[in-house]
Write a protein that holds these residues in place. Structure first.
Motif, PDB file in Angstrom:
ATOM      1  N   LEU A 140       0.829  -1.202   0.000  1.00 29.86           N
ATOM      2  CA  LEU A 140       0.000   0.000   0.000  1.00 29.86           C
ATOM      3  C   LEU A 140       0.866   1.256   0.000  1.00 29.86           C
ATOM      4  N   PHE A 141       1.876   1.301   0.878  1.00 26.97           N
ATOM      5  CA  PHE A 141       2.754   2.476   0.907  1.00 26.97           C
ATOM      6  C   PHE A 141       3.487   2.621  -0.433  1.00 26.97           C
ATOM      7  N   GLY A 199       1.574  -1.237  14.327  1.00 28.07           N
ATOM      8  CA  GLY A 199       0.800  -0.826  13.159  1.00 28.07           C
ATOM      9  C   GLY A 199       0.176   0.556  13.220  1.00 28.07           C
ATOM     10  N   ARG A 200       0.830   1.471  13.953  1.00 35.42           N
ATOM     11  CA  ARG A 200       0.370   2.871  13.951  1.00 35.42           C
ATOM     12  C   ARG A 200       1.278   3.691  13.059  1.00 35.42           C
ATOM     13  N   THR A 254      -5.666  -1.786  13.358  1.00 34.73           N
ATOM     14  CA  THR A 254      -7.022  -2.162  13.786  1.00 34.73           C
ATOM     15  C   THR A 254      -7.983  -2.146  12.593  1.00 34.73           C
ATOM     16  N   PRO A 255      -8.037  -1.076  11.808  1.00 32.92           N
ATOM     17  CA  PRO A 255      -8.921  -1.125  10.629  1.00 32.92           C
ATOM     18  C   PRO A 255      -8.583  -2.279   9.679  1.00 32.92           C
ATOM     19  N   LEU A 256      -7.281  -2.532   9.477  1.00 23.90           N
ATOM     20  CA  LEU A 256      -6.892  -3.641   8.586  1.00 23.90           C
ATOM     21  C   LEU A 256      -7.485  -4.949   9.109  1.00 23.90           C
ATOM     22  N   GLU A 267      -8.717   0.872  -0.195  1.00 20.61           N
ATOM     23  CA  GLU A 267      -9.033   2.273  -0.446  1.00 20.61           C
ATOM     24  C   GLU A 267      -9.223   3.038   0.881  1.00 20.61           C
ATOM     25  N   ASP A 268      -9.903   2.393   1.864  1.00 20.91           N
ATOM     26  CA  ASP A 268     -10.073   3.039   3.186  1.00 20.91           C
ATOM     27  C   ASP A 268      -8.703   3.307   3.833  1.00 20.91           C
ATOM     28  N   LEU A 269      -7.838   2.298   3.746  1.00 20.25           N
ATOM     29  CA  LEU A 269      -6.527   2.442   4.387  1.00 20.25           C
ATOM     30  C   LEU A 269      -5.698   3.528   3.688  1.00 20.25           C
TER      31      LEU A 269
END
Ligand code: SAM
Length: 326
Positions: A53-54, A266-267, A282-284, A291-293
Motif C-alpha cells: 500500500l505504501f 501498526g500505527r 485495527t482497521p486492517l 481504499e479506506d486504508l
C-alpha cells in the motif's frame, strides 16, 4: 504521492518490526521494560499488505528498525518480501549488530542494501554499561560481517551521553581514517521519564564536534554541506570515511523531512517526537478496504506536524524509542 500540508513529499517509511530488543540501552528504555505480546504486533502478511500500500503511494525507500529488527521471527523472509515489492527501491536496517555475524549474508541475499549499526563506544566496559549487558565484540563482528556481505557504506550510529561516553567520540571518529565508513554522532533525544537519562545529559552536536576537533584537528565539510539523510557530514583531512552529526535536538532538519514511521503495532507515527499517530492495524484487522486504508494514510500524512516541540519543552510521553523505531 503522499504530500503534507507544508508541501513536503513523504516517500520514506521506517517500519518497526518489533518493540523487543536483546539490549536495554540506558537512553532508549528502562531495564525492566515489558514488551508487547506477539498478537499485538503486525504479522508478516500484514507488513506485506501495508508495504504494498505504501509503495502504491510513492514510497520507495524503507528502513527496518525496532526494538531490534534482527530478533524478529522470519526476518530474512520479511526483508525478501519488502525488497521484492514493486516500487520499493532500497531497503536498509538500523540494528545493534549483535546477530549480524550469522544474518548479514542471508539478509544481503534477500535484498537488504545497507545497515546502520549502533555502537556508542569502543570500550567494552563502557559498552556494557550503556547497553546494560551488551558485548562489544559481538557488535564488532557483526559490523565486519555486514561489510563482507557487501552492505556498504557501513554506517555506525553513536548516541553521546554525558557521564557515559562523551570522551569516546575521538576513538570512534578515528575509525574513519582507514575505513570507508560513516560514523554518525546523534544528539540524545529526551523521552519523558521513560529512561534513566536526564535532559541535562544531552551533549549537543556542536559540543561533540568541538571535542573531536580538539583531538584530531579541524574537520572538513563533505558533500558541499548537503545533508546525508539527517546527518551533516565532515571528514578528517585525508580520511577514507567520514563523520556525521545528527542534531535532532538543537538544529532539527524538519524542513527537509521526507519520512514517516510505522510502529510495530501498526500505527502511522507522523513525527518521531510528536505523539500524533494513525492506527492502521485495527482497521486492517476489521476488514477495511485498501481504499479506506489509503485514505487514512494520505489524510494522516497531510496533517504531519511541522516538527518537534523540544525547544518549547514538549517531550513525547506516549512511547519510548524502542516502541517507535529510531
Ligand atoms: N535496536 C536497533 C539499534 O540499536 O540500532 C534499532 C532501534 S534503535 C531505537 C534505533 C536508533 O535509535 C539507534 O541508533 C539508537 O542509538 C537510537 N536511539 C535510541 N534511543 C535514543 C534516544 N533517546 N535519543 C537518540 N537516539 C536514540
Amino acid at each position: 504521492m503522499a504530500i503534507d500540508q507544508f508541501g513536503r513529499k513523504i516517500h520514506y517509511l521506517r517500519i518497526s518490526l518489533t518493540d523487543h530488543c536483546n539490549l536495554r540501552c540506558i537512553y532508549c528504555m528502562p531495564e525492566d521494560q515489558t514488551f508487547r505480546p506477539n498478537p499485538e504486533l503486525m504479522q508478516d502478511d500484514e507488513i506485506a499488505v501495508l508495504t504494498r500500500l505504501f509503495a502504491s503511494l510513492g514510497f520507495d525507500k524503507i528502513r527496518l528498525t525496532g526494538g531490534e529488527p534482527t530478533v524478529r521471527n522470519h526476518i530474512v523472509e520479511i526483508v525478501r518480501t519488502i525488497a521484492s515489492t514493486p516500487g520499493i527501491e532500497a531497503v536498509s536496517m538500523t540494528t545493534n549488530g549483535i546477530l549480524l555475524r550469522q544474518l548479514a549474508r542471508p539478509l544481503a541475499e534477500a535484498g537488504l542494501k545497507r545497515v546502520n549499526v549502533s555502537i556508542d563506544t569502543l570500550d567494552a566496559d563502557k559498552f556494557q554499561r550503556l547497553t546494560r549487558w551488551g558485548k562489544l565484540q559481538e557488535v564488532w563482528d557483526g559490523i565486519l560481517a555486514a561489510e563482507q556481505a557487501g552492505m556498504r557504506p557501513v554506517k555506525l550510529n553513536a548516541v553521546v551521553v554525558k557521564g557515559y561516553n562523551e570522551n569516546d567520540v575521538i576513538d570512534l571518529a578515528k575509525l574513519t581514517i582507514d575505513r570507508p565508513w560513516q560514523v554518525r554522532f546523534i544528539e540524545m533525544m529526551p523521552f519523558a521519564g521513560a529512561t534513566d537519562i536526564e535532559p541535562g545529559q544531552i551533549i549537543t552536536a556542536a559540543q561533540i564536534q568541538e571535542r573531536i576537533e580538539a583531538g584530531l584537528g579541524k574537520l572538513e565539510l563533505s558533500n558541499d554541506g548537503e545533508l546525508d539523510g539527517e546527518a551533516r557530514v565532515f571528514h578528517i583531512p585525508g580520511a577514507k570515511g567520514n563523520v556525521g552529526f545528527i542534531s535532532s535536538v538543537t538544529a532539527p532538519f524538519c524542513e527537509s523531512c521526507d519520512r514517516t514511521r510505522l510502529t510495530a503495532d501498526g500505527r502511522l507515527r507522523l513525527c518521531l517526537l510528536r505523539e500524533k499517530e494513525v492506527d492502521l492495524l485495527t482497521p486492517l484487522r476489521h476488514g477495511a478496504s485498501i481504499e479506506d486504508l489509503r485514505r487514512l494514510i494520505l489524510d494522516g500524512i497531510w496533517l504531519k506536524p511541522w516538527g518537534h516541540g523540544l525547544a518549547e519543552g514538549v517531550i513525547p510521553s506516549n512511547r519510548v524509542m524502542n516502541e517507535i523505531g529510531g
